[in-house]
Write a protein that holds these residues in place. Structure first.
Motif, mmCIF file in Angstrom:
data_model
loop_
_atom_site.group_PDB
_atom_site.id
_atom_site.type_symbol
_atom_site.label_atom_id
_atom_site.label_comp_id
_atom_site.label_asym_id
_atom_site.label_seq_id
_atom_site.Cartn_x
_atom_site.Cartn_y
_atom_site.Cartn_z
ATOM 1 N N GLU A 163 0.858 -1.187 0.000
ATOM 2 C CA GLU A 163 0.000 0.000 0.000
ATOM 3 C C GLU A 163 0.889 1.230 0.000
ATOM 4 N N LEU A 164 0.674 2.112 -0.974
ATOM 5 C CA LEU A 164 1.447 3.343 -1.091
ATOM 6 C C LEU A 164 0.499 4.535 -1.069
ATOM 7 N N PRO A 165 0.966 5.671 -0.521
ATOM 8 C CA PRO A 165 0.088 6.846 -0.460
ATOM 9 C C PRO A 165 -0.100 7.465 -1.846
ATOM 10 N N ASP A 166 -1.292 8.014 -2.054
ATOM 11 C CA ASP A 166 -1.597 8.687 -3.318
ATOM 12 C C ASP A 166 -1.470 10.196 -3.092
ATOM 13 N N TYR A 167 -0.380 10.781 -3.564
ATOM 14 C CA TYR A 167 -0.144 12.219 -3.384
ATOM 15 C C TYR A 167 -0.645 13.053 -4.561
ATOM 16 N N ARG A 168 -1.201 12.393 -5.583
ATOM 17 C CA ARG A 168 -1.627 13.159 -6.751
ATOM 18 C C ARG A 168 -2.733 14.170 -6.447
ATOM 19 N N PRO A 169 -3.735 13.850 -5.612
ATOM 20 C CA PRO A 169 -4.720 14.884 -5.286
ATOM 21 C C PRO A 169 -4.087 16.105 -4.614
ATOM 22 N N VAL A 170 -3.104 15.874 -3.728
ATOM 23 C CA VAL A 170 -2.404 17.000 -3.101
ATOM 24 C C VAL A 170 -1.712 17.828 -4.172
#
Length: 681
Positions: free
Chosen positions: A225-232
């Protein structure tokens, strides 16, 4: 400009496999990585690639047997770069795709016919929904173009046939059942409709969501599981479009405070840091365009570095440091950082390592700020104050040496040595090396030789013996030092030791006076070199290498290097006799010196050389492994010229024939003999 007929003709003549013929093993390793390449090679060799087919445009379709059967599609992007999609958990650039490509390359090399892929092959359906969760630096994994082509047109047709109300209801129904779709729509609405304050709130929510993930990724099977930073990233970019750089800077502080700890605890191979870095690049762009004064911009970037032990930033902060800020800004930064240093408590041992690390990093930035502001004259005071605050005088001493202040450097080193006396062997050793360097710079050849002697006693060997002899010759005391060194190798006892002191021999007329030994130091009267305080400090830590013992092997190597074959042979015989008695005194194997001793005496004592080589051969022959085969063949080769010189070549032929007969059931050994000695006549 329209293409020529010749160009069109060339394109028509190009075959689907032409691009694949140029793919090399290195290309596959660069694309998929070493692990995937090796596993893919194993899969192909094990026959796991089934039903390989090729599309009209040169793509590959296959079933690869792994944990289960996986549909795999590979193609060449732009006609030269491999790309792939697989129904396995990894999805992209996986071992199954590597195996598929390798199987096709082997088919091409062998001239095997590969069937054409069917448009209705059910494996295209298996590839419609890739299961890989990780996304790269650009986007999520794209679906296979071949896998979705047939359905794309049908789905578009269906959507275009819906009324606006029906389409809205269809999308809303999907959004309610698929959280990812709902979040994507919510995000799109937020970017379009929210005012700046709303966007800031949205950004904080996305930062909280991204940094709340505990990242991990198993690159072997793709789980994790990796964080999704694209929305930020998208919200920050939208705020920049609206000219809200100050808001982005404020959000950046929150991002740094939460993101850096997340990267530190991440169980991946840098993916989380890479995703966070993309957001931070926008933050530092905002810093460079914000209302912050120049010094505050620099301090923002420096503080980020100080909180970045995982080195996430990379070049994300370039907008702050390029172009070069003016010296006045750096001067203000230097004053701020120096004030912080003065406010910190001392970080002397046994202070917390983290506190020491942070202080050192802060001091490094303060030094850089002084240099860039043109205040280099303040650097000595900074280096000295940090030496006092941390107890580590090494950088300050080195600074003094670099500045040519050798007296000050020696004084600091001796004071530091007194502080470390009996406390820290590593620090004492480093200081002793520094004092040895200073002695060399000042022409104190006797002290240089004394340090060379200590290095030899700590690590006796041919190289340290040679260095000692060179230093002793420079000091004019080589004969006496050589006698002491040889005696040490024979007995294991140094010419000095920490214990009860004895008076030194007085120097004769015309001889250099030797300083009196300090109380507690026992020195052999014949030892011609001083024993400086730094060496005494090392002696106080005791013998680090156990009880004194002879180093006969070193004596053998020295004799061989000096061309004294007879002495080497005598020492070798003594060592071999000790080994036969299994004496616990020498703890050395004569075998490591056997070949050199035999080669040294081959001309003068050929019978002894034969004896030594044959004893080694008897040891090697019973061992059934490739290295022993090579060793045995090599020993037989060395025996031949000695037999030849003695006029006993027939004896050698008989020996080789006997070896071949005895080990006739070892075909690999016999092949090695053929390579080394030539085939039997």
């Amino acid at each position: 400009m329209p293409r020529s007929k010749a160009a069109k003709s060339d394109e028509a003549a190009r075959k689907p496999e032409d691009g694949w013929r140029g793919v090399r093993r290195e290309d596959l390793e660069d694309w998929a990585g070493e692990k995937a390449l090796k596993r893919g090679e194993a899969y192909r060799e094990e026959g796991r690639v089934e039903d390989l087919a090729v599309t009209d445009d040169g793509g590959l379709l296959a079933t690869v047997s792994g944990t289960e059967d996986y549909a795999t599609h590979a193609w060449l992007e732009g006609g030269r770069l491999p790309e792939s999609m697989c129904s396995c958990p990894v999805g992209l650039s996986c071992k199954h795709a590597v195996a598929t490509i390798l199987e096709y390359l082997h088919a091409l090399a062998e001239g095997r016919e590969v069937p054409r892929a069917d448009e209705d092959d059910p494996r295209w359906h298996d590839l419609d929904e890739p299961r890989a969760e990780a996304y790269d630096d650009e986007s999520r994994p794209r679906r296979s173009r071949r896998a979705t082509k047939a359905w794309d047109d049908r789905i578009r047709e269906h959507l275009r046939a819906l009324s606006q109300a029906e389409l809205a209801e269809a999308v809303w129904s999907i959004a309610n059942s698929v959280p990812e779709v709902y979040d994507a729509l919510r995000h799109a609405v937020a970017l379009r409709e929210l005012d700046p304050a709303g966007l800031v709130s949205e950004a904080r929510r996305e930062i909280r969501a991204a940094t709340s993930v505990d990242p991990w990724l198993d690159h072997w099977d793709g789980d994790g599981e990796l964080p999704d930073y694209r929305p930020v990233e998208r919200v920050l970019r939208r705020l920049m479009e609206l000219g809200r750089a100050d808001d982005v800077v404020a959000l950046g502080r929150d991002l740094i405070a939460k993101g850096f700890p997340q990267v530190e605890r991440a169980g991946d191979e840098g993916e989380t840091g890479s995703r966070l870095r993309r957001c931070l690049a926008i933050v530092f762009e905002a810093v460079s365009k914000s209302s912050m004064p120049g010094p505050e911009r620099l301090l923002f970037a420096i503080d980020a570095h100080l909180e970045d032990p995982a080195e996430v930033l990379g070049d994300a902060d370039d907008p702050v440091f390029e172009p070069e800020p003016p010296p006045t800004d750096w001067a203000a930064v230097a004053d701020s950082l120096l004030a912080r240093l003065r406010a910190l408590p001392p970080a002397k041992p046994p202070a917390d390592y983290g506190a020491r690390y942070r202080r050192d990093a802060l001091a490094d930035w303060a030094a850089e700020a002084l240099e860039r502001s043109g205040r280099e004259d303040e650097l000595p005071a900074l280096v000295e104050s940090e030496a006092r605050a941390t107890g580590d005088r090494g950088p300050f001493i080195q600074y003094l040496i670099d500045e040519g202040r050798l007296d000050d450097a020696e004084r600091e080193a001796r004071e530091a040595l007194a502080d470390e006396d009996g406390a820290d062997l590593g620090a004492a050793s480093r200081l002793a090396m520094t004092l040895a360097d200073l002695a060399g710079r000042r022409g104190r050849r006797d002290v240089v030789a004394a340090h060379a002697a200590r290095q030899f006693f700590d690590d006796p060997g041919v190289s340290t013996f040679g260095a000692l002899m060179k230093a002793a010759a420079g000091a004019g005391v080589e004969p006496a030092v050589r006698d002491a060194a040889i005696q040490f190798l024979r007995s294991g006892r140094m010419p000095y030791a920490w214990g009860e002191s004895k008076p030194r021999a007085k120097s004769g007329a015309g001889k250099r006076a030797i300083p009196a030994a300090p109380a507690g130091l026992r020195v052999d009267p014949s030892w011609p070199l001083p024993v400086p305080d730094e060496i005494v400090a090392l002696l106080k830590h005791g013998d680090r290498f156990g009880a004194p013992r002879p180093r006969v092997g070193v004596l053998i190597e020295i004799a061989l290097d000096e061309g004294d074959a007879d002495a080497a042979l005598g020492l070798y015989d003594a060592l071999r006799a000790d080994a036969r008695k299994k004496s616990p005194i020498l703890h050395e194997s004569p075998d490591r010196h056997a070949d050199r001793v035999a080669a040294a005496v081959a001309a003068t004592r050929p019978d002894r050389a034969l004896e030594i080589y044959k004893a080694q051969l008897d040891r090697a022959l019973p061992i059934a492994e490739a290295r022993a085969y090579e060793r045995s063949a090599g020993l037989l080769a060395r025996l031949r010229p000695i037999h030849d010189a003695l006029g006993r070549l027939g004896e050698w032929d008989e020996l080789v024939a006997a070896v071949r007969e005895r080990y006739r059931n070892r075909p690999k050994f016999l092949r090695q003999l053929d390579r080394t000695l030539g085939p039997p006549s």
